[in-house]
Design a protein around this motif. Structure first.
Motif, PDB file in Angstrom:
ATOM      1  N   UNK A  23       0.804  -1.228   0.000  1.00 17.71           N
ATOM      2  CA  UNK A  23       0.000   0.000   0.000  1.00 17.71           C
ATOM      3  C   UNK A  23       0.837   1.279   0.000  1.00 17.71           C
ATOM      4  N   UNK A  24       1.790   1.359   0.930  1.00 13.74           N
ATOM      5  CA  UNK A  24       2.492   2.641   1.100  1.00 13.74           C
ATOM      6  C   UNK A  24       3.351   2.965  -0.120  1.00 13.74           C
ATOM      7  N   UNK A  25       4.203   2.007  -0.489  1.00 12.97           N
ATOM      8  CA  UNK A  25       5.107   2.267  -1.611  1.00 12.97           C
ATOM      9  C   UNK A  25       4.344   2.590  -2.907  1.00 12.97           C
ATOM     10  N   UNK A  26       3.357   1.760  -3.323  1.00 10.48           N
ATOM     11  CA  UNK A  26       2.649   2.117  -4.564  1.00 10.48           C
ATOM     12  C   UNK A  26       1.891   3.439  -4.475  1.00 10.48           C
ATOM     13  N   UNK A  27       1.371   3.760  -3.295  1.00 11.92           N
ATOM     14  CA  UNK A  27       0.617   5.023  -3.173  1.00 11.92           C
ATOM     15  C   UNK A  27       1.551   6.213  -3.336  1.00 11.92           C
ATOM     16  N   UNK A  28       2.738   6.097  -2.774  1.00 14.10           N
ATOM     17  CA  UNK A  28       3.683   7.210  -2.877  1.00 14.10           C
ATOM     18  C   UNK A  28       4.155   7.359  -4.321  1.00 14.10           C
ATOM     19  N   UNK A  29       4.392   6.243  -4.977  1.00 13.87           N
ATOM     20  CA  UNK A  29       4.776   6.303  -6.391  1.00 13.87           C
ATOM     21  C   UNK A  29       3.658   6.978  -7.191  1.00 13.87           C
ATOM     22  N   UNK A  30       2.412   6.566  -6.932  1.00 14.29           N
ATOM     23  CA  UNK A  30       1.273   7.130  -7.675  1.00 14.29           C
ATOM     24  C   UNK A  30       1.139   8.631  -7.431  1.00 14.29           C
ATOM     25  N   UNK A  31       1.467   9.061  -6.213  1.00 18.05           N
ATOM     26  CA  UNK A  31       1.299  10.483  -5.890  1.00 18.05           C
ATOM     27  C   UNK A  31       2.285  11.362  -6.651  1.00 18.05           C
ATOM     28  N   UNK A  68       4.659   7.321   6.547  1.00 17.68           N
ATOM     29  CA  UNK A  68       4.379   7.810   5.188  1.00 17.68           C
ATOM     30  C   UNK A  68       5.345   8.921   4.783  1.00 17.68           C
ATOM     31  N   UNK A  69       5.644   9.801   5.721  1.00 16.85           N
ATOM     32  CA  UNK A  69       6.567  10.892   5.396  1.00 16.85           C
ATOM     33  C   UNK A  69       7.978  10.354   5.220  1.00 16.85           C
ATOM     34  N   UNK A  70       8.382   9.440   6.096  1.00 14.29           N
ATOM     35  CA  UNK A  70       9.734   8.883   5.996  1.00 14.29           C
ATOM     36  C   UNK A  70       9.907   8.115   4.691  1.00 14.29           C
ATOM     37  N   UNK A  71       8.840   7.503   4.218  1.00 15.54           N
ATOM     38  CA  UNK A  71       8.930   6.732   2.975  1.00 15.54           C
ATOM     39  C   UNK A  71       8.897   7.618   1.737  1.00 15.54           C
ATOM     40  N   UNK A  72       8.744   8.914   1.934  1.00 17.71           N
ATOM     41  CA  UNK A  72       8.910   9.812   0.796  1.00 17.71           C
ATOM     42  C   UNK A  72       7.650  10.505   0.319  1.00 17.71           C
TER      43      UNK A  72
END
Ligand code: TRP
Length: 448
Positions: A23-31, A68-72
């Motif tokens: 969830x986290x990684x793909x969401x950040x990529x999508x953002x 979430x912030x730490x992951x970018x």
């Protein structure tokens, strides 16, 4: 056109590696996509449905925000906020509750599962079920509809909830939109190629199986977790089958294609499990090491996190506040002041208009009334011997032909072929009479 992507994270636990990959990684990529307008939020009101431990709720909100912030996640680009900082959401939730069918909510999987379990155990069907659990999908609909999200990335278990949000939105649009789409109809997005990670025992990585690898534990904790990954008992030198090894699946989720191919070959060539675990550790450290440092720095400065989230809430409310104002107007929660300005009794065409009501009089004859939009009587027909003749006259009046209106008895009569077929009430003065004639003409005017 930008696509608004919105998703919520329930704040009941500490993120693990499976949450990160799924969830986290793909969401950040999508953002980061050029046309993306992302809304990501901590669903902390939803967390209260599942958890009554305040310390755990608070800890989880902090950890998830920091993760979430730490992951970018770039909080200046995406809109990142806590659900509970947006008072418009529970307010919208109420407006939606007033149109959501109870029958619709009865069918929600999570609620049904709880009822089934109670019945199975011979308990009252609703034992231990709160209104929060029952209304869970309405709150989720409010989250989504508040921001008119187009796409809602969710796990499979949440598809039904997004569909309910669509249903509720459609109903609300139909009732209050006056032909306008107040709410965008959201769509669930299931990322097919996103990794579902196996846990230490090979089952899906999940807190409820107690088989997770912590995302931001210390390096030592990470090593300890990896050591507990279950493997077969082949010795170093014996060929391993990568395709039945969940250690390999975990490796694959974080490795580039060439690294994957190399690791596969090494396993087939007899790499020992101890060395294989070391290779996975090195890979994960490379992916997460820096983020872990950022994470701990953030956790140590909760006041900074608070500021970031409050800024996110302010940004979200720039959309939510005026939109909720529009919705309040639509359902009829309007300022009295604006009514005075446009004149009381302001004539707004709302779907309702004048209507005929047929009835049988005490003497058995057939009659009808014409009521205006406010339900006031405009006409009362004469008595007809049978329903058919009454119906025919009624129909003629609606046909749009010119009306023969004659003043009589302090009111007016409506004439058809030399006969008075209906009579208005009497009026106190000619103003009342004229106004009533105008309303009658409007009511019977041919429809465009
Ligand atoms: N119910 C979601 C879950 O448990 C979390 C959530 C709350 C959510 N509100 C949302 C997800 C709105 C997407 C959109 O996963």
């Amino acid at each position: 056109m930008t696509t608004r992507i919105l998703t919520g994270i329930t704040t009941t636990g500490t993120p693990h590696l499976g949450n990160y990959a799924g969830a986290i990684r793909p969401a950040i990529v999508a953002s980061r996509a050029a046309d993306a307008d992302s809304f990501y939020f901590l669903a902390d009101y939803h967390a209260l449905i599942k958890c009554d431990d305040p310390a755990r709720i608070q800890r989880s909100r902090l950890e998830i925000a920091a993760t979430w912030l730490a992951c970018g996640l770039d909080a200046s680009r995406a809109t990142f906020y806590r659900q509970s900082d947006i008072p418009e959401i529970p307010e919208l939730c109420w407006l939606l509750s007033c149109v959501a069918g109870k029958g619709l909510l009865n069918r929600a999987h999570a609620y049904k599962a709880s009822v089934d379990k109670n019945v199975e155990q011979g308990e009252d069907p609703d034992a231990g079920i709160t209104m929060g659990l029952f209304s869970y999908p309405v709150l989720m609909a409010a989250d989504i509809l508040m921001f008119n999200a187009h796409k809602v990335p969710v796990g499979r278990d949440q598809i039904q909830h997004v569909e309910m949000a669509r249903d509720i939105a459609q109903r609300f649009n139909h009732l209050f939109g006056q032909g306008k789409e107040l709410f965008t109809l959201p769509e669930a997005v299931i990322e097919e190629d996103v990794a579902t990670l196996p846990g230490l025992d090979g089952r899906k990585m999940s807190k409820s199986y107690d088989n997770t690898i912590p995302l931001f534990g210390s390096a030592k904790q990470l090593k300890g977790a990896i050591a507990r990954i279950v493997t077969d008992s082949r010795l170093p030198g014996e060929a391993k089958d990568p395709d039945t090894s969940h250690l390999f699946t975990l490796y694959q989720a974080f490795a580039a294609p060439t690294q994957q191919a190399d690791f596969r070959a090494e396993l087939i060539n007899g790499l020992g499990w101890g060395e294989a675990k070391q290779a996975l550790f090195t890979l994960l450290e490379a992916e997460l090491g820096e983020a872990r440092e950022r994470y701990h720095a953030l956790i140590e400065k909760p006041a900074d996190l608070e500021d970031i989230l409050l800024a996110g809430a302010a940004k979200a409310r720039k959309t939510a506040t005026p939109f909720l104002g529009e919705l309040r107007e639509a359902v009829g929660l309007r300022s009295f002041r604006s009514q005075a300005a446009s004149g009381v009794g302001e004539k707004k065409k709302v779907g309702k208009s004048a209507r005929f009501v047929s009835f049988r009089d005490d003497d058995g004859s057939f009659r009808f009334r014409l009521l205006d939009a406010a339900g006031e009587q405009l006409l009362l027909s004469k008595s007809f011997a049978d329903g058919k003749s009454a119906g025919l006259v009624n129909k003629r009046l609606q046909s749009g032909e010119a009306l023969d209106i004659r003043e009589q008895d302090g009111g007016f009569g409506l004439w058809l072929e030399g006969q008075c077929v209906a009579q208005s009430p009497a009026f106190a003065d000619s103003n009342g009479l004229d106004a009533a004639i105008a309303r009658l003409r409007e009511a019977l005017a041919p429809q465009e």
